[in-house]
Design an enzyme around this catalytic site. Structure first.
Site, short mmCIF file in Angstrom:
data_model
loop_
_atom_site.label_atom_id
_atom_site.label_comp_id
_atom_site.label_asym_id
_atom_site.label_seq_id
_atom_site.Cartn_x
_atom_site.Cartn_y
_atom_site.Cartn_z
CB VAL A 11 -0.96 0.08 1.34
CG1 VAL A 11 -1.53 1.21 1.34
CG2 VAL A 11 -1.96 -1.03 1.03
CB ALA A 252 -17.45 -20.22 -8.43
CB CYS A 260 -6.59 -7.66 1.40
SG CYS A 260 -5.34 -6.36 1.57
CE LYS A 320 -4.96 -9.03 -7.13
NZ LYS A 320 -5.90 -8.36 -7.07
C1 UDX Z 1 -8.57 -6.64 -2.14
C2 UDX Z 1 -9.44 -5.46 -2.26
O1 UDX Z 1 -10.27 -5.81 -3.68
C3 UDX Z 1 -9.06 -4.08 -2.08
O2 UDX Z 1 -10.04 -2.97 -2.55
C4 UDX Z 1 -8.37 -3.99 -0.90
O3 UDX Z 1 -8.07 -2.92 -0.60
C5 UDX Z 1 -7.30 -5.09 -0.85
O4 UDX Z 1 -7.92 -6.23 -0.64
P1 UDX Z 1 -6.60 -8.00 -3.40
O5 UDX Z 1 -6.55 -8.72 -2.28
O6 UDX Z 1 -5.32 -7.36 -4.17
O7 UDX Z 1 -7.64 -6.56 -3.13
O8 UDX Z 1 -7.45 -8.91 -4.41
P2 UDX Z 1 -8.88 -9.11 -5.02
O9 UDX Z 1 -8.75 -8.91 -6.48
O10 UDX Z 1 -9.92 -8.25 -4.33
O11 UDX Z 1 -9.18 -10.65 -4.84
C6 UDX Z 1 -9.17 -11.20 -3.49
C7 UDX Z 1 -9.34 -12.62 -3.75
O12 UDX Z 1 -10.54 -13.03 -4.09
C8 UDX Z 1 -8.33 -13.27 -4.72
O13 UDX Z 1 -7.75 -14.55 -4.15
C9 UDX Z 1 -9.18 -13.74 -5.84
O14 UDX Z 1 -8.94 -14.80 -6.67
C10 UDX Z 1 -10.42 -13.86 -5.09
N1 UDX Z 1 -11.92 -13.59 -6.00
C11 UDX Z 1 -12.00 -12.55 -6.28
C12 UDX Z 1 -12.55 -14.65 -6.32
O15 UDX Z 1 -12.25 -15.91 -5.89
N2 UDX Z 1 -13.42 -14.46 -7.02
C13 UDX Z 1 -14.01 -12.88 -7.59
O16 UDX Z 1 -15.12 -13.17 -8.07
C14 UDX Z 1 -13.08 -12.10 -7.21
#
Ligand code: UDX
Length: 442
Positions: A11, A252, A260, A320
């Site tokens: 961040v 899914a 986070c 991700k």
């Molecule tokens: C997140 C928040 O989106 C962001 O606003 C915050 O400030 C920090 O945390 P981040 O952890 O970078 O961001 O990833 P994000 O894209 O939100 O995905 C989080 C997790 O959810 C990943 O493991 C992703 O694969 C999973 N995910 C996301 C799903 O399984 N399905 C989805 O539809 C979206």
């Protein structure tokens, strides 16, 4: 303006580099001397698309500087951002020791008015504690303000998220603090949500928990789809077109990970508990996420009948795409569960190989997807990197011992995979197909 950002992590560094790019003078402070020395030479502590270029430009144009001295940062800046880590304690609570330490250290070297802004994700009421701490440790009576300005940066798109935010949340309790932050963020032209400090802190926790809930909801629906013979992708599409629901975060998969969502969810459950409220809904979100990770490993096992002695090729290790971050990555749980059953795992990830070598020492790391597939009994997709979307499937089929793809991110079209001769198993995409004689598609 003159700013300091304390904590050059995911961040802090993005925040500092972006503010410098907008023309401000930014001092990045971190007590990790190795990290600061690296940054001075242009070496990034982690991978984030576009960050290296931004840091290089800021450094070259002398708007972005790096130091290990908090005093130096406090001396030269009107606004001080606290972006240090708030790791998870064994109890699930956020560990605020770094935040407290920075607040105390700021108090001890405050030369004149400063606005101290918390950027780290913190439990509600932390702002009040920061204010109390600074007041307690101040050497002489000096004016200062505390504000909360939570970040919503996603790894992999953090710079874009910073430069084009959906909203900017400013928790402020004085006109001076409000004016300074409104002025600072004006160039971004995003909607401003101005609240008290407690509400700003809650917006962050509530947002992340809500998004986690969306993911767990669709993962639970995926379970129903597998039992009922429906396609979760179509269900998500149909739900998502309702503007009250929205399509984002209805993918899914193998569950959410990263530094986070799991941590913030845990912390929010804990905060609620401390405030005398049992947030049952969020406990269910957590349970579904754990089941989803375990369920994927079980799916691989079912598809192979016996896992012991089999080789599994894995594509994707980062939590991700577009990041090398493996913190709380579902891939770790899935791979460890398969290894515990006696599987040999080979894997490839475009960015996370260094992290993987450290976290998953028993995994054989491969140089590309084809090497991961060579001699494997199935290919498991755990991260939806773009480069996995179009592979040479004919080649993959020849390299695999059996043409089996178990897709934890629903990257491929089941009909296309079937036509290519694969036995294809996604998440929530109809009843899980059984192997046919000859090992071909169902
Ligand atoms: C997140 C928040 O989106 C962001 O606003 C915050 O400030 C920090 O945390 P981040 O952890 O970078 O961001 O990833 P994000 O894209 O939100 O995905 C989080 C997790 O959810 C990943 O493991 C992703 O694969 C999973 N995910 C996301 C799903 O399984 N399905 C989805 O539809 C979206």
């Amino acid at each position: 303006m003159d700013l300091s950002v304390v904590g050059a992590g995911h961040v802090g560094l993005v925040t500092g580099a972006c503010f410098a790019d907008l023309g401000h003078r930014v001092v990045m402070v971190d007590n990790d001397a190795k990290r600061i020395a690296g940054l001075k030479r242009g070496v990034m502590p982690y991978y984030e698309p576009g960050l290296e270029e931004l840091v290089a430009r800021g450094t070259r144009e002398r708007r972005l500087t790096f130091t290990t001295s908090l005093r130096e940062g406090v001396a030269s800046s009107t606004i001080l951002f606290i972006a240090v880590g708030t790791p998870q304690k064994a109890t699930g609570e956020a560990d605020l020791a770094y935040v407290e330490h920075v607040a105390r250290s700021i108090a001890q070297c405050l030369p004149a008015y400063r606005l101290v802004v918390e950027k780290s994700t913190v439990p509600v009421q932390t702002g009040k504690w920061i204010e109390h701490t600074i007041r307690t440790y101040l050497r002489r009576k000096l004016p200062f303000d505390v504000a909360s300005n939570p970040e919503f940066l996603r790894e992999g798109t953090a710079i874009q998220d910073f430069m084009k935010p959906d909203r900017i949340v400013l928790g402020v309790e004085s006109k001076r603090a409000k004016d300074l932050l409104v002025e600072l963020y004006k160039p971004l032209g995003a909607p401003l949500v101005i609240t008290d400090i407690n509400s700003a802190e809650l917006i962050k926790h509530a947002s992340n928990s809500f998004l986690s809930m969306k993911i767990s909801f669709i993962n639970a629906v995926a379970q129903i789809c597998e039992r009922a013979g429906a396609d979760v992708e179509q269900v998500a599409e149909g739900m998502g077109l309702d503007p009250r629901i929205g399509r984002p975060f209805l993918n899914a998969g193998t569950g959410f990970g990263g530094f986070c969502f799991p941590k913030d969810l845990e912390a929010f459950i804990k905060i609620a508990e401390q405030l005398g409220y049992d947030f049952e809904l969020l406990r269910a979100v957590r349970t579904i996420n754990e089941q989803q990770k375990r369920g994927f490993a079980a799916k691989v096992q079912q598809a192979l009948w016996v896992v012991k002695g089999k080789t599994i090729g894995v594509l994707g290790l980062a939590f991700k795409p577009n990041t090398d971050d493996m913190r709380y990555a579902p891939a770790i749980d899935v791979i460890e569960a398969l290894q515990a059953e006696g599987a040999v795992v080979k894997a490839f990830d475009p960015q996370a190989m260094r992290e993987a070598a450290r976290l998953l020492p028993k995994v054989k790391l491969c140089k590309d997807p084809y090497e991961a597939a060579r001699g494997a009994d199935c290919l498991a997709i755990l991260t939806e990197w773009n480069e996995f979307k179009e592979l040479d499937f004919k080649r993959l089929k020849k390299l695999l011992r059996q043409p089996l793809i178990i897709d934890g991110r629903n990257l491929y079209d089941p009909a296309r995979m079937k036509a290519l001769g694969f036995r294809y198993i996604g998440v929530g995409r109809g009843r899980v197909p059984l192997p046919m004689r000859g090992g071909a598609a169902d």
